[in-house]
Design a protein around this motif. Sequence first.
Motif, PDB file in Angstrom:
ATOM      1  N   SER A   1       0.800  -1.223   0.000  1.00 35.95           N
ATOM      2  CA  SER A   1       0.000   0.000   0.000  1.00 35.95           C
ATOM      3  C   SER A   1       0.834   1.274   0.000  1.00 35.95           C
TER       4      SER A   1
ATOM      5  N   ILE B   1      -0.026   5.303   1.562  1.00 36.62           N
ATOM      6  CA  ILE B   1      -0.254   4.856   2.929  1.00 36.62           C
ATOM      7  C   ILE B   1       1.099   4.563   3.554  1.00 36.62           C
TER       8      ILE B   1
ATOM      9  N   ARG C   1      -5.953   7.692  10.788  1.00 32.38           N
ATOM     10  CA  ARG C   1      -5.403   6.721   9.845  1.00 32.38           C
ATOM     11  C   ARG C   1      -6.473   6.278   8.837  1.00 32.38           C
ATOM     12  N   ALA C   2      -7.698   6.069   9.317  1.00 29.09           N
ATOM     13  CA  ALA C   2      -8.786   5.674   8.423  1.00 29.09           C
ATOM     14  C   ALA C   2      -9.070   6.774   7.401  1.00 29.09           C
TER      15      ALA C   2
ATOM     16  N   VAL D   1      -6.620   6.525   4.593  1.00 32.81           N
ATOM     17  CA  VAL D   1      -6.947   5.417   3.693  1.00 32.81           C
ATOM     18  C   VAL D   1      -8.137   5.784   2.807  1.00 32.81           C
ATOM     19  N   ARG D   2      -9.135   6.422   3.378  1.00 32.21           N
ATOM     20  CA  ARG D   2     -10.303   6.818   2.580  1.00 32.21           C
ATOM     21  C   ARG D   2      -9.913   7.750   1.439  1.00 32.21           C
TER      22      ARG D   2
ATOM     23  N   ASN E   1      -2.196  -5.884   6.110  1.00 28.06           N
ATOM     24  CA  ASN E   1      -2.592  -4.482   6.094  1.00 28.06           C
ATOM     25  C   ASN E   1      -3.996  -4.300   6.663  1.00 28.06           C
TER      26      ASN E   1
ATOM     27  N   ASP F   1      -5.928  -1.685   5.771  1.00 28.86           N
ATOM     28  CA  ASP F   1      -6.705  -0.846   4.855  1.00 28.86           C
ATOM     29  C   ASP F   1      -7.635  -1.706   4.011  1.00 28.86           C
ATOM     30  N   ASP F   2      -8.397  -1.051   3.131  1.00 26.89           N
ATOM     31  CA  ASP F   2      -9.355  -1.771   2.284  1.00 26.89           C
ATOM     32  C   ASP F   2      -9.028  -1.615   0.799  1.00 26.89           C
ATOM     33  N   LEU F   3      -7.765  -1.366   0.471  1.00 25.80           N
ATOM     34  CA  LEU F   3      -7.398  -1.098  -0.918  1.00 25.80           C
ATOM     35  C   LEU F   3      -7.519  -2.335  -1.797  1.00 25.80           C
TER      36      LEU F   3
ATOM     37  N   SER G   1      -8.849  -4.719  10.635  1.00 23.78           N
ATOM     38  CA  SER G   1      -9.168  -3.690   9.644  1.00 23.78           C
ATOM     39  C   SER G   1      -9.575  -2.400  10.342  1.00 23.78           C
TER      40      SER G   1
END
Length: 256
Positions: A30, A35, A74-75, A78-79, A105, A107-109, A124
């Motif tokens: 990421s 990130i 941090r979220a 990522v957004r 990780n 994140d949701d990438l 997550s």
Amino acid sequence: MTAETTIPDAAVAAVRDAEWVTVFTGAGMSAESGISTFRDADTGLWERFDPADLATPQAWARDPALVWGWYQWRARLVRDAEPNAGHHALADLASDRTVGVVTQNVDDLHERAGSHVVSHLHGSLFAPRCSNCGTPYHGVDADPDRAVEELRVEPPACPVCLSPVRPGVVWFGEALPEREWTRAESAVAGSDLMIVVGTSGIVYPAAALPERAVGRGVPVIEVNPEPSALSSTVTHRIAAPAAVGLPALLRAVRGA
């Protein structure tokens, strides 16, 4: 394929022959999406805090609002980020074979790129849960702008027991979630190829997964610009960042 990226012919053949691929990813996956890795220095409001001091049960017990605010920050990062070319290459690889992602990780990438994530080993940022009863929290967890402008953001209350909702990540000193670990083990046990991307290979028990694959005689391809603790163990190595090495590997497999 770029002139700077060498893709071993044997690695290409291993991907072409594979019907079930497990991809194991770490922070380097990421990094090219902007990130920062966990140990990189934070900036702005958070530059005076050591991330390792915030990612613990003790920090949560001491100051839940501080810990919640940091994870909301941090979220927010990522957004605002987008999947990179490496994420998209892995999703494209799944068009003609089974590809499951096991990631360290939070994140949701991978999901946003279209990959099937088998396991989030370290949790997550987008799966908060009650700190007391463990009930998943699906409400609006906080105003993202506050997470940028304020250090402390009070966590929401669990709708079941009214206890504070905690970040859905694995903190230092906590065990990996049993369900996620079992899923990861099953994915590795059933695959006929493993691709390891952007991980240092020093965090256990997660780092044991590629070692298990090698022990079973399954080819393991590492994609990492720098040697890792796994480099001497893997079958093939591609010395490139994820956003360069994975698209180059995919192009070689497709004969492009």
